[in-house]
Design an enzyme around this catalytic site. Structure first.
Site, PDB file in Angstrom:
ATOM      1  CB  ILE A 142      -0.906   0.028   1.258  1.00 12.69           C
ATOM      2  CG1 ILE A 142      -1.661  -1.294   1.398  1.00 12.69           C
ATOM      3  CG2 ILE A 142      -1.872   1.202   1.208  1.00 12.69           C
ATOM      4  CD1 ILE A 142      -2.250  -1.504   2.766  1.00 12.69           C
ATOM      5  CB  CYS A 143       1.491   3.975  -2.265  1.00 15.00           C
ATOM      6  SG  CYS A 143       2.387   5.522  -2.328  1.00 15.00           S
ATOM      7  CG  LEU A 144      -1.903   5.555   3.822  1.00 20.53           C
ATOM      8  CD1 LEU A 144      -2.755   6.524   3.030  1.00 20.53           C
ATOM      9  CD2 LEU A 144      -2.798   4.613   4.610  1.00 20.53           C
TER      10      LEU A 144
END
Lengths: 183, 173
Positions: free
Chosen positions: B98-100
């Site tokens: 996840i890109c967060l």
């Protein structure tokens, strides 16, 4: 006691306070969520255990922000809190000191010129230049046991020569000092 | 010297365990809608979480399983979160990464499992199109009807596949 238990249970059943810990969480560290141990408070008002905050700051040396509100924070900008009952309050920030800085010592060198000029002891060696000249005269005139050949025997022509030379040098030195004082 | 180091490591692990137990209690009592998480087995440092897509988004009624792995330095270092159910999303890659920002450079020791799962839940409905891990999903996001169609196709395929594999496992056992 029983009243406390009832109030706690009603509180946890109350839909308005879903988290019972919000009620007693006021003095909990914002990092470990336990009651703050060695507490410090930031300028923005957030409470931490000093060990927790220290670890947080250590891992982010370039971006030191409050974990709660992201305000600027540093070791010098937190206030230790001393509760009652501790006879010798000690600043918690002193207990976990930052790592001591590395120390670098000079390597031992066999370079014979290393102690020339400004030596390691901070002494300036007065070893060349005209400034040393008169002292050289005194040293050779008054110091006879310095390992050099001893004075020639009295009444020899060599001795007369040396006395003449030393007198000449002494006068030159005196004139030189006199000139220095006038100039 | 070595013993005290071992002791301090044990003590630190104990503190992390305590915090995780507290987070579990908070999470279970908060009753947040559409998210849940529980330790996987006896290991407090690995949890399995589920997220349901928020209503009103294309992810409505879709449930996703995630794995949460806590480092020994938690909460100083961020928890590692990965989608275990394949997730078609602009900010999730094919491996479930996840890109967060709050899981990376914006992490704060104050975030916990609950806030992380809520953030991922809201990320589902509000992707960051400007820095996509799945460029195709990012392109498709503009057309919500088509996006939902592709999303449901992929989800049904994946879920059916995993259902089949569980059925096969049952047959084998």
């Amino acid at each position: 006691m029983s009243a406390d238990a009832t109030s706690a249970s009603t509180r946890s059943n109350d839909p308005k306070t879903p988290n019972e810990e919000d009620q007693n969480g006021t003095y909990e560290c914002n990092i470990c969520l336990e009651t703050a141990n060695d507490p410090v408070v930031s300028m923005c008002g957030h409470l931490f255990c000093w060990p927790c905050l220290h670890q947080w700051l250590e891992t982010r040396p370039n971006r030191q922000t409050c974990p709660v509100c992201k305000a600027g924070i540093s070791k010098d900008k937190v206030i230790p809190i001393y509760g009652r009952g501790n006879p010798n309050p000690q600043d918690p920030r002193e207990k976990l000191p930052p790592r001591p800085a590395g120390q670098r010592s000079e390597p031992e060198s066999s370079n014979p010129f290393q102690n020339l000029g400004f030596g390691g002891d901070g002494n300036f060696q007065f070893s060349f230049g005209i400034g040393a000249f008169p002292f050289g005269i005194f040293a050779s005139t008054f110091n006879f046991n310095d390992g050099r050949p001893g004075p020639p025997p009295p009444n020899s022509p060599q001795q007369a020569e040396e006395q003449f030379l030393s007198k000449v040098f002494l006068w030159v030195a005196i004139i030189f000092i006199f000139w220095l004082l006038i100039a | 010297m070595a013993e005290s180091a071992v002791e301090s490591v044990k003590l630190a692990a104990n503190n992390v365990t305590k915090r995780l137990q507290k987070e579990l209690r908070t999470l279970m009592m908060s009753g947040s809608h559409g998210i849940s998480a529980f330790p996987e087995g006896d290991n407090m440092f690995r949890w399995i979480g589920t997220i349901e897509g928020a209503s009103g988004t294309v992810y409505e009624n879709l449930a996703y399983k995630l794995s949460l792995t806590f480092p020994a330095t938690y909460p100083i270092e961020a928890v590692k979160v990965k989608f275990e159910t394949p997730c078609y999303h602009p900010n999730v890659d094919s491996h479930g990464n996840i890109c967060l920002d709050i899981l990376k450079e914006k992490w704060s020791a104050l975030y916990d499992v609950r806030t992380v799962l809520l953030s991922i839940q809201s990320l589902l409905g509000e992707p960051n199109i400007d820095s996509p891990l799945n460029a195709q999903a990012a392109d498709l996001w503009k057309d919500q009807t088509l996006y939902k169609k592709v999303l449901l196709e992929k989800y049904n395929k994946e879920v059916r596949k995993s259902d089949d594999s569980t059925q096969q496992l049952h047959k084998l056992s």
